[in-house]
Design a protein around this motif. Structure first.
Motif, short mmCIF file in Angstrom:
data_model
loop_
_atom_site.label_atom_id
_atom_site.label_comp_id
_atom_site.label_asym_id
_atom_site.label_seq_id
_atom_site.Cartn_x
_atom_site.Cartn_y
_atom_site.Cartn_z
N PHE A 36 0.84 -1.20 0.00
CA PHE A 36 0.00 0.00 0.00
C PHE A 36 0.88 1.25 0.00
O PHE A 36 0.62 2.21 -0.73
CB PHE A 36 -0.91 0.02 1.23
CG PHE A 36 -2.01 -1.00 1.19
CD1 PHE A 36 -3.14 -0.81 0.40
CD2 PHE A 36 -1.94 -2.15 1.95
CE1 PHE A 36 -4.16 -1.74 0.36
CE2 PHE A 36 -2.95 -3.10 1.92
CZ PHE A 36 -4.07 -2.89 1.12
N MET A 211 -18.32 -4.04 -2.52
CA MET A 211 -16.93 -4.44 -2.71
C MET A 211 -16.83 -5.49 -3.81
O MET A 211 -15.94 -5.42 -4.67
CB MET A 211 -16.38 -4.99 -1.39
CG MET A 211 -14.91 -5.29 -1.40
SD MET A 211 -14.24 -5.53 0.25
CE MET A 211 -14.68 -7.21 0.58
N ASN A 215 -14.82 -4.55 -7.29
CA ASN A 215 -13.57 -5.27 -7.58
C ASN A 215 -13.72 -6.33 -8.66
O ASN A 215 -12.74 -6.95 -9.05
CB ASN A 215 -13.03 -5.92 -6.31
CG ASN A 215 -12.41 -4.91 -5.37
OD1 ASN A 215 -12.16 -3.77 -5.76
ND2 ASN A 215 -12.17 -5.31 -4.13
N LEU A 236 -8.10 -0.25 -16.08
CA LEU A 236 -6.77 -0.32 -15.49
C LEU A 236 -5.92 -1.38 -16.18
O LEU A 236 -4.75 -1.14 -16.50
CB LEU A 236 -6.87 -0.62 -13.98
CG LEU A 236 -5.53 -0.78 -13.26
CD1 LEU A 236 -4.72 0.50 -13.32
CD2 LEU A 236 -5.74 -1.22 -11.81
N TYR A 266 -13.70 1.45 4.81
CA TYR A 266 -13.28 0.42 5.76
C TYR A 266 -12.85 1.03 7.10
O TYR A 266 -13.21 0.51 8.17
CB TYR A 266 -12.13 -0.38 5.14
CG TYR A 266 -11.45 -1.35 6.07
CD1 TYR A 266 -12.12 -2.47 6.56
CD2 TYR A 266 -10.13 -1.16 6.45
CE1 TYR A 266 -11.50 -3.37 7.40
CE2 TYR A 266 -9.49 -2.05 7.28
CZ TYR A 266 -10.17 -3.15 7.76
OH TYR A 266 -9.54 -4.03 8.60
N PHE B 106 -6.69 -7.20 7.69
CA PHE B 106 -7.84 -7.38 6.80
C PHE B 106 -7.74 -6.48 5.56
O PHE B 106 -8.44 -6.71 4.58
CB PHE B 106 -9.14 -7.12 7.56
CG PHE B 106 -10.38 -7.59 6.84
CD1 PHE B 106 -10.74 -8.94 6.84
CD2 PHE B 106 -11.19 -6.70 6.14
CE1 PHE B 106 -11.85 -9.39 6.17
CE2 PHE B 106 -12.32 -7.15 5.46
CZ PHE B 106 -12.66 -8.49 5.48
N MET B 107 -6.88 -5.46 5.61
CA MET B 107 -6.83 -4.48 4.52
C MET B 107 -6.59 -5.06 3.13
O MET B 107 -7.23 -4.63 2.17
CB MET B 107 -5.78 -3.41 4.82
CG MET B 107 -6.37 -2.17 5.46
SD MET B 107 -5.10 -0.99 5.94
CE MET B 107 -4.51 -0.45 4.36
N PRO B 108 -5.68 -6.05 2.97
CA PRO B 108 -5.46 -6.58 1.62
C PRO B 108 -6.72 -7.17 0.98
O PRO B 108 -6.82 -7.21 -0.24
CB PRO B 108 -4.40 -7.67 1.84
CG PRO B 108 -3.68 -7.26 3.07
CD PRO B 108 -4.72 -6.63 3.94
N VAL B 109 -7.67 -7.64 1.81
CA VAL B 109 -8.90 -8.21 1.27
C VAL B 109 -9.63 -7.17 0.41
O VAL B 109 -10.35 -7.52 -0.53
CB VAL B 109 -9.81 -8.73 2.41
CG1 VAL B 109 -11.13 -9.26 1.88
CG2 VAL B 109 -9.09 -9.79 3.22
N LEU B 110 -9.42 -5.88 0.71
CA LEU B 110 -10.12 -4.82 -0.02
C LEU B 110 -9.58 -4.60 -1.43
O LEU B 110 -10.27 -4.05 -2.27
CB LEU B 110 -10.01 -3.49 0.74
CG LEU B 110 -10.40 -3.46 2.21
CD1 LEU B 110 -10.10 -2.09 2.77
CD2 LEU B 110 -11.85 -3.80 2.38
N THR B 111 -8.34 -5.00 -1.68
CA THR B 111 -7.75 -4.69 -2.98
C THR B 111 -8.38 -5.56 -4.07
O THR B 111 -8.69 -6.71 -3.85
CB THR B 111 -6.23 -4.94 -3.00
OG1 THR B 111 -6.01 -6.30 -2.62
CG2 THR B 111 -5.49 -4.02 -2.07
N SER B 112 -8.56 -4.97 -5.24
CA SER B 112 -9.08 -5.77 -6.35
C SER B 112 -7.95 -6.61 -6.92
O SER B 112 -6.77 -6.30 -6.74
CB SER B 112 -9.65 -4.86 -7.43
OG SER B 112 -8.61 -4.37 -8.25
N ILE B 114 -7.02 -6.95 -9.97
CA ILE B 114 -6.22 -6.23 -10.97
C ILE B 114 -5.23 -5.28 -10.30
O ILE B 114 -4.08 -5.18 -10.72
CB ILE B 114 -7.14 -5.46 -11.95
CG1 ILE B 114 -8.01 -6.44 -12.74
CG2 ILE B 114 -6.32 -4.61 -12.91
CD1 ILE B 114 -7.26 -7.38 -13.64
N VAL B 115 -5.66 -4.62 -9.23
CA VAL B 115 -4.73 -3.77 -8.48
C VAL B 115 -3.63 -4.64 -7.88
O VAL B 115 -2.44 -4.31 -7.93
CB VAL B 115 -5.48 -2.97 -7.39
CG1 VAL B 115 -4.50 -2.33 -6.42
CG2 VAL B 115 -6.38 -1.91 -8.02
#
Lengths: 283, 288
Positions: A36, A211, A215, A236, A266, B106-112, B114-115
């Motif tokens: 991140f 979500m 996604n 993207l 979140y 838990f934050m990585p669960v939010l990433t798509s 493709i990201v």
């Protein structure tokens, strides 16, 4: 929790084991956070530095990548399309799943348990089975290339019915019965009593819906094949696979912009995100 | 009487949608397997009997893709759930920072996806920070072009996906740990059980139903991997199909080669493999 003092002191007293536990968790947190940080850091870095020193801090902060995504990626249109899908699916699915959940939790009707049992079996059927025939069906209906090909099949889902039913079973029967004796219509009981009381579970289901749609890549890849219908995820990928090394600033700005809305929500509603997963089992 | 009636009306949307987008495609998928069929020329549809089934069972690329995904998922399922269990057990144990670790893990669960593939493609590239670190530590003699290798893509993807998904296991298992009666630990502590013994003989057996749930869901979802390999390796899964997965191969047959009947057959074969594994898990899991 709620352990007695003696135990809790035994559980928490200083030991090398405890130091090791903290160290492991901290290293884990760093590994989880690094991608991140890397993404956000590179999104504000001058283009040449991204290529030559991707891991170092930016020498100056620039927002030209963020400006670039509007000019070169048309990110406004992508945001609009992703929002149309995510909002329609969230509203429809949360509403219709709640309606079904209410019937299954609070209205006794013949065959109810059998229908619920059948629903649970359908969760176990792998989605791949439906992929090709659904596409053939959508193609014949002329829905390919239209938002409805993704919105309508997602308008209600068993997993969300299941989550909401579990929660609604916890609402006291007396409340519903009292409203019925007062002559309340089932639709009114649903709207005036059940929906307000089920708000935490509804928030969880709405977040899962949003979500999931935000996604999603496979659905839009299959069905939204013209650039005017592309979503953020499709845009993207098209953008990143164009020319390697090109658009580096814009790529990092775009990934940050796609991810940040969910991360911000979140931070405010963390419990609603994680609650959906807290008490799962097949029992 | 009228109440019953409303019960049926409220579940009607699900019934109609499932009939249209569940049952109908389910029947259609069997029907399609008996035809040579394409969107390009639907009028040339030809009945081929069990030809597609025979072709599928003998197709070396389909078997290659099945091997690849099982290779990938064996590593992924162990790693993802192992990390989830480790972090849950540690967060349950420590006094401070529990909220912080919960937020972060838990934050990585939010990433798509493709990201995820975009970020990870850079991080894991031969000039990226992960490989530089491994070279500096002496764990790698020189940077590796892992995407071109025969054996590396599947484990590397498993590590990438473990980063994204272990947070789900963490949340589920941590909730499971908190639901265990604290008196059990109390009694064990009085009997002089060490932290490890408490974990091994109290926590782990009591987490059985959560672990079982995770394994069943992971097998169903994981064997259908698509987006990761599509984004990073393209539609043929790399020059030597080193990252070809069954769903990618099905997609390739349906949409690049316009071979709908065959793609539908492969979809059914994959669903059968998944169903078989799920049945085995339930049979095996019930004994535990």
């Amino acid at each position: 929790m709620g352990t007695i003092a003696r135990l809790s002191s035994a559980r928490h007293q200083f030991t090398w084991g405890m130091v090791l536990a903290y160290l492991t968790l901290l290293v884990g947190a760093l590994i989880v956070l690094y991608p991140f940080v890397y993404m956000i850091m590179n999104s504000v870095k001058p283009g040449r530095e991204i290529l030559h020193s991707p891991t170092s801090l930016p020498s100056e902060i620039t927002f030209s990548g963020y400006v670039g995504v509007f000019q070169r990626l048309n990110i406004g249109l992508l945001f609009r399309n992703s929002l149309i899908l995510a909002i329609s699916i969230t509203i429809l699915n949360t509403g219709l799943s709640a309606l079904a959940a209410y019937a299954l939790a609070k209205i006794p009707f013949p065959g109810r348990d059998r229908i619920f049992g059948f629903m649970l079996v359908t969760i176990m059927i792998p989605g791949i089975l439906f992929l090709i025939p659904t596409y053939v069906m959508m193609f014949n209906l002329g829905w390919v290339g239209q938002f409805r090909s993704l919105i309508i099949p997602s308008a209600v889902s068993v997993f969300n019915i299941f989550l909401l039913r579990q929660f609604m079973r916890g609402i006291p029967d007396e409340l519903v019965e009292a409203a019925r004796l007062d002559g309340g219509h089932e639709a009114l009981i649903f709207a005036r009593i059940i929906l307000p009381m089920a708000r935490p579970a509804l928030a969880t289901v709405a977040i899962l819906n949003f979500m999931g749609s935000w996604n999603d890549f496979f659905g839009p890849l299959l069905y939204l094949n013209t650039p005017d219908k592309w979503t953020l995820q499709i845009g993207l990928l098209q953008f990143t696979s164009a020319v390697p090394g090109e658009n580096a600033q814009e790529i990092w700005a775009a990934t940050t912009m796609i991810t940040l809305p969910l991360v911000i929500v979140y931070f405010f509603m963390q419990d609603q995100f994680t609650k959906a997963f807290a008490n799962v089992s097949f029992k | 009487m009228r109440r019953t009636y409303w019960g049926y009306i409220f579940i009607l949307p699900w019934v109609l949608l499932y009939a249209a987008f569940g049952l109908y495609p389910f029947v259609l998928s069997f029907y399609l397997t008996f035809f040579d069929y394409s969107f390009v020329a639907p009028q040339n549809r030809a009945f081929v009997g069990f030809g597609n089934w025979a072709q599928g069972l003998l197709d070396p690329l389909f078997w290659r893709s099945l091997f690849n995904i099982i290779y990938n998922q064996t590593i992924f399922i162990f790693l993802k759930n192992g990390l989830g269990l480790l972090t849950a057990a540690l967060v349950f144990r420590v006094r401070h920072g529990g909220g912080f670790f919960r937020t972060v893990f838990f934050m990585p669960v939010l990433t798509s996806t493709i990201v995820l593939t975009t970020i990870f493609g850079y991080l894991a590239s031969p000039t990226g920070p992960i490989q530089s670190l491994l070279v500096n530590l002496g764990l790698l003699s020189e940077p590796v072009f892992w995407t071109f290798s025969t054996w590396l893509p599947m484990p590397v993807l498993a590590i990438m996906n473990s980063w994204k998904w272990f947070g789900i296991s963490f949340v589920i298992l941590l909730a499971g740990l908190y639901s265990i009666d604290p008196q059990t630990y109390e009694a064990a502590a009085i009997d002089g059980a060490s932290g490890w013994q408490q974990f091994r003989f109290i926590s782990l057996p009591q987490l059985g139903s959560q672990i079982f749930f995770l394994l069943v869901i992971d097998v169903i979802n994981g064997l259908q991997m698509f987006t990761e390999v599509f984004a990073m390796f393209g539609v043929s899964g790399g020059a030597n199909h080193q990252a070809l997965t069954p769903v990618l191969y099905i997609y390739d047959n349906a949409f690049s080669r316009a071979n709908i009947g065959y793609a539908s057959t492969l979809g059914l074969l994959l669903a059968l493999v998944i169903a078989l594994l799920t049945v085995l898990q339930f049979r095996f899991g019930k004994e535990e």
